[in-house]
Design an enzyme around this catalytic site. Sequence first.
Site, PDB file in Angstrom:
ATOM      1  CB  CYS A   1      52.035  41.692  31.306  1.00 43.02           C
ATOM      2  SG  CYS A   1      51.424  41.385  29.638  1.00 43.02           S
TER       3      CYS A   1
ATOM      4  CD  GLU B   1      54.874  35.398  26.190  1.00 40.48           C
ATOM      5  OE1 GLU B   1      55.361  36.464  26.620  1.00 40.48           O
ATOM      6  OE2 GLU B   1      55.150  34.934  25.073  1.00 40.48           O
TER       7      GLU B   1
ATOM      8  CE  LYS C   1      45.445  26.736  35.989  1.00 42.23           C
ATOM      9  NZ  LYS C   1      44.496  27.633  36.660  1.00 42.23           N
TER      10      LYS C   1
HETATM   11  P1  NAD Z   1      49.699  33.782  38.624  1.00 42.59           P
HETATM   12  O1  NAD Z   1      51.099  33.403  38.289  1.00 42.59           O
HETATM   13  O2  NAD Z   1      49.290  33.846  40.037  1.00 42.59           O
HETATM   14  O3  NAD Z   1      48.666  32.764  37.935  1.00 42.59           O
HETATM   15  C1  NAD Z   1      48.672  32.525  36.550  1.00 42.59           C
HETATM   16  C2  NAD Z   1      48.061  31.153  36.289  1.00 42.59           C
HETATM   17  O4  NAD Z   1      48.906  30.142  36.839  1.00 42.59           O
HETATM   18  C3  NAD Z   1      46.693  30.939  36.920  1.00 42.59           C
HETATM   19  O5  NAD Z   1      45.882  30.212  36.005  1.00 42.59           O
HETATM   20  C4  NAD Z   1      47.014  30.090  38.144  1.00 42.59           C
HETATM   21  O6  NAD Z   1      45.942  29.277  38.559  1.00 42.59           O
HETATM   22  C5  NAD Z   1      48.148  29.234  37.632  1.00 42.59           C
HETATM   23  N1  NAD Z   1      49.037  28.684  38.660  1.00 42.59           N
HETATM   24  C6  NAD Z   1      49.211  29.123  39.940  1.00 42.59           C
HETATM   25  N2  NAD Z   1      50.151  28.365  40.551  1.00 42.59           N
HETATM   26  C7  NAD Z   1      50.566  27.440  39.642  1.00 42.59           C
HETATM   27  C8  NAD Z   1      51.545  26.384  39.676  1.00 42.59           C
HETATM   28  N3  NAD Z   1      52.284  26.122  40.758  1.00 42.59           N
HETATM   29  N4  NAD Z   1      51.709  25.648  38.559  1.00 42.59           N
HETATM   30  C9  NAD Z   1      51.004  25.899  37.443  1.00 42.59           C
HETATM   31  N5  NAD Z   1      50.069  26.874  37.360  1.00 42.59           N
HETATM   32  C10 NAD Z   1      49.861  27.647  38.441  1.00 42.59           C
HETATM   33  O7  NAD Z   1      49.445  35.177  37.874  1.00 42.59           O
HETATM   34  P2  NAD Z   1      48.154  36.107  37.940  1.00 42.59           P
HETATM   35  O8  NAD Z   1      48.134  36.799  39.261  1.00 42.59           O
HETATM   36  O9  NAD Z   1      46.958  35.313  37.503  1.00 42.59           O
HETATM   37  O10 NAD Z   1      48.481  37.165  36.771  1.00 42.59           O
HETATM   38  C11 NAD Z   1      49.185  38.344  36.971  1.00 42.59           C
HETATM   39  C12 NAD Z   1      50.634  38.200  36.510  1.00 42.59           C
HETATM   40  O11 NAD Z   1      50.671  37.740  35.161  1.00 42.59           O
HETATM   41  C13 NAD Z   1      51.364  39.539  36.489  1.00 42.59           C
HETATM   42  O12 NAD Z   1      52.672  39.381  36.999  1.00 42.59           O
HETATM   43  C14 NAD Z   1      51.433  39.896  35.007  1.00 42.59           C
HETATM   44  O13 NAD Z   1      52.489  40.729  34.641  1.00 42.59           O
HETATM   45  C15 NAD Z   1      51.555  38.538  34.390  1.00 42.59           C
HETATM   46  N6  NAD Z   1      51.120  38.588  33.001  1.00 42.59           N
HETATM   47  C16 NAD Z   1      52.048  38.427  32.017  1.00 42.59           C
HETATM   48  C17 NAD Z   1      51.664  38.522  30.683  1.00 42.59           C
HETATM   49  C18 NAD Z   1      52.641  38.326  29.562  1.00 42.59           C
HETATM   50  O14 NAD Z   1      52.209  38.045  28.455  1.00 42.59           O
HETATM   51  N7  NAD Z   1      53.928  38.445  29.774  1.00 42.59           N
HETATM   52  C19 NAD Z   1      50.336  38.785  30.373  1.00 42.59           C
HETATM   53  C20 NAD Z   1      49.413  38.949  31.404  1.00 42.59           C
HETATM   54  C21 NAD Z   1      49.823  38.841  32.728  1.00 42.59           C
END
Ligand code: NAD
Length: 492
Positions: free
Chosen positions: A293, A259, A186
């Site tokens: 991240c 992650e 997704k």
């Molecule tokens: P987000 O948590 O808003 O969304 C991530 C994904 O989760 C999206 O596909 C979203 O549609 C989905 N999602 C949203 N609500 C959900 C729910 N209730 N249940 C299941 N899925 C749901 O994050 P974002 O804004 O897309 O990304 C930025 C964040 O991701 C930053 O905090 C960044 O640090 C983190 N990040 C972490 C890593 C890592 O490997 N540790 C890598 C990249 C980004």
Amino acid sequence: MDLSGSPESQGFEEVRAARPGPSRPGAANISIDFTTRHTLNPATGQPLGEVPVSTQEDVNTAVQHARQAFKTWSKTTYAERGKLLAAYADAIEHHLEDLQNLLVQEQGKPLGLAGIEFGVTLRWLRAFATMEVKEEILDENDERTIYQTFPPLGVCGGIVPWNWPILLGLGKVAPALLTSNTMILKPSPFTPYCGLKLGEIAMSIFPPGVFQVLSGGDDLGPMFTEHPDIDKIAFTGSIETGKKVMMSCAKTLKRVTLELGGNDPAIICEDVDIAKIVPKIATMAFMNSGQICMLIKRLYIHEKIYDEFRDAMVAFTKTIKTGNGFEPDVMVGPLQNSMQYEKVKDLYAEIGKCSWKTAFGGEIQEAAQGYFITPAIIDNPPDDSRIVTEEPFGPIVPLLKWRDESDVLERANSGKTGLGASVWSRDLARAERMARQVSAGSVWVNSHFDVAPNVPFGGHKWSGIGSEWGQTGLKAYCNSTSLWLWKKVFED
Ligand code: NAD
């Protein structure tokens, strides 16, 4: 860019559309009522193409297909699966130019960086294609042999953010498929296009149902995490959403890998060659507009070199070009979506409100068509200020002074995150000693943000649970079975 009040204010809109269904030989064309949506190019504000909004029924159908496919896919060998992963990498490479352009349009990152993300992903796919989780003999004697085997989990769901969608997406798919699981991916609602295209390319390589992609809105993630017939969720995203994912997965005892967000410190000792490391450090702070991240998010600089380092960092940052990712030499593209743009704008507003000193003041380019903000460097703000304690996910970084080694380690380890960290010094023994005291999933000496397909990647504390990549990451897609084989029970 002012989109406030418009249906596109979140960076996308949804429309209901009656579309002709797929034409099949011998069947009349049918018309299906389904919802589509599109996102906006963050550099221009222009709408991109329509993509499907998947429903609960679509998720159920995809899970059924994945479950069916698992029956035969789980009986294939590592060699067979590795061959298909390598063929998939070749097929992606065949479409590389179009895919890189699409990534710039939907994500906003500069074309060169899109090339790097795809290049790294292809290397990952080809490396995973050669890897294997080998079963082990734990103990053996005349009477019995005890094996530890690693059977697959079943149907996996991959949930991906918008910042680094290709590597984070296929970096889940390849290990899952290699270990003979099936996967439904997704992509983020903000960046669905490349993910869908990669799913389409995969259809010509893998058996039906082995790898599927579903796009949709905010409600699609919970449909994955709640589904009783998905066995594992591999999630990358924010800490806040990660907690929701874990709570939801607990209901059906799904396996989870999380992650999550980071707030990486870099500790600069007084013996470094400033001119040599500043370009790398500034790049590791501002790349992808700060939206990675594991970028450097807090810079602790020894007081003896603080001023000189700050001035060199400012001089380098002045050379950084911000603009549309298709323009040459751009390093900082637009913020990816309006939500992130507003968050970073709010943080820039704190500069004035909290009287932080700027070593280099960033600019919010309100008159531009896209979500452009130029880099900012904050000069020694208080340790408890938002710019130090929060993950900005934008092109803004604080410089902080340190004198005492144990004190700086305590400051680096403060807070709830523990994703990456680095220590920079000519004195390798000292740097290693300090690095070993930092609590983070990845710690580098004289570098930052190195990753590799055979090296586990994950976070401490609230930055995550479990690891991806390496043998540890592959095993996260496996059950563990202890197989006791008694050999002489029926001997006379
Ligand atoms: P987000 O948590 O808003 O969304 C991530 C994904 O989760 C999206 O596909 C979203 O549609 C989905 N999602 C949203 N609500 C959900 C729910 N209730 N249940 C299941 N899925 C749901 O994050 P974002 O804004 O897309 O990304 C930025 C964040 O991701 C930053 O905090 C960044 O640090 C983190 N990040 C972490 C890593 C890592 O490997 N540790 C890598 C990249 C980004």
